[in-house]
Design a protein around this motif. Structure first.
Motif, mmCIF file in Angstrom:
data_model
loop_
_atom_site.group_PDB
_atom_site.id
_atom_site.type_symbol
_atom_site.label_atom_id
_atom_site.label_comp_id
_atom_site.label_asym_id
_atom_site.label_seq_id
_atom_site.Cartn_x
_atom_site.Cartn_y
_atom_site.Cartn_z
ATOM 1 N N PRO A 150 -0.157 9.773 -5.687
ATOM 2 C CA PRO A 150 0.523 9.229 -4.504
ATOM 3 C C PRO A 150 2.041 9.172 -4.680
ATOM 4 O O PRO A 150 2.552 8.986 -5.785
ATOM 5 N N GLY B 196 1.865 12.460 -0.001
ATOM 6 C CA GLY B 196 2.315 11.286 0.738
ATOM 7 C C GLY B 196 2.091 11.440 2.229
ATOM 8 O O GLY B 196 1.499 12.419 2.693
ATOM 9 N N ARG B 197 2.588 10.482 2.962
ATOM 10 C CA ARG B 197 2.438 10.494 4.414
ATOM 11 C C ARG B 197 3.279 11.618 5.026
ATOM 12 O O ARG B 197 4.305 12.013 4.474
ATOM 13 N N GLU C 33 -6.927 11.388 1.297
ATOM 14 C CA GLU C 33 -6.469 11.003 -0.037
ATOM 15 C C GLU C 33 -7.418 11.504 -1.102
ATOM 16 O O GLU C 33 -7.004 11.936 -2.174
ATOM 17 N N MET D 159 4.101 5.500 -0.268
ATOM 18 C CA MET D 159 2.795 4.895 -0.546
ATOM 19 C C MET D 159 2.892 4.025 -1.808
ATOM 20 O O MET D 159 2.194 4.263 -2.796
ATOM 21 N N GLU E 12 -0.490 2.429 -3.205
ATOM 22 C CA GLU E 12 -1.370 3.456 -3.752
ATOM 23 C C GLU E 12 -0.817 4.000 -5.062
ATOM 24 O O GLU E 12 -1.559 4.261 -6.018
#
Length: 90
Positions: free
Chosen positions: A70, A39-40, A60, A75, A78
C-alpha cells in the motif's frame, strides 16, 4: 493486473478505456510497476507516474497477490498494517 499502455494504442483510447473500466468496477486502484506500490486512483503521487510505469488493479487483494504494498501517502492505515505484518515476518 492491467498495464496502462495495454489499454489502447493511443493516449485518447487508453483514457477512454480507463474511464470505462473504472465505471464498471474493473479498476479501483492504481500502482507503480517498478516500485511495487499501489494506491487510490486519486492519489497525487500516482497521478505523477509515467504511463509506462502505471498498472491497475480491481482490488487490494489482487494488488497484494502480485506482491505490491500500500501507498503510505493515500493509504496510511493500510500501509501501517502492511508494515507491521512485514516486521513480524522478520
Amino acid at each position: 493486473m492491467r498495464k496502462h499502455l495495454e489499454l489502447g494504442p493511443t493516449t485518447f483510447g487508453r483514457l477512454r478505456m480507463l474511464s470505462v473500466l473504472i465505471g464498471t468496477g474493473e479498476i479501483s486502484l492504481g500502482g507503480n510497476c517498478h516500485l511495487k506500490i499501489y494506491g487510490r486512483l486519486t492519489c497525487a503521487s500516482g497521478k505523477r507516474l509515467k504511463p509506462q510505469n502505471r498498472v491497475f488493479f480491481k482490488s487490494e487483494e489482487e494488488a497484494l497477490r502480485h506482491g505490491y504494498r500500500p501507498c503510505g501517502h493515500c493509504m496510511p492505515k493500510e500501509y501501517q498494517d502492511w508494515k507491521k505484518e512485514q516486521d513480524l515476518q522478520f
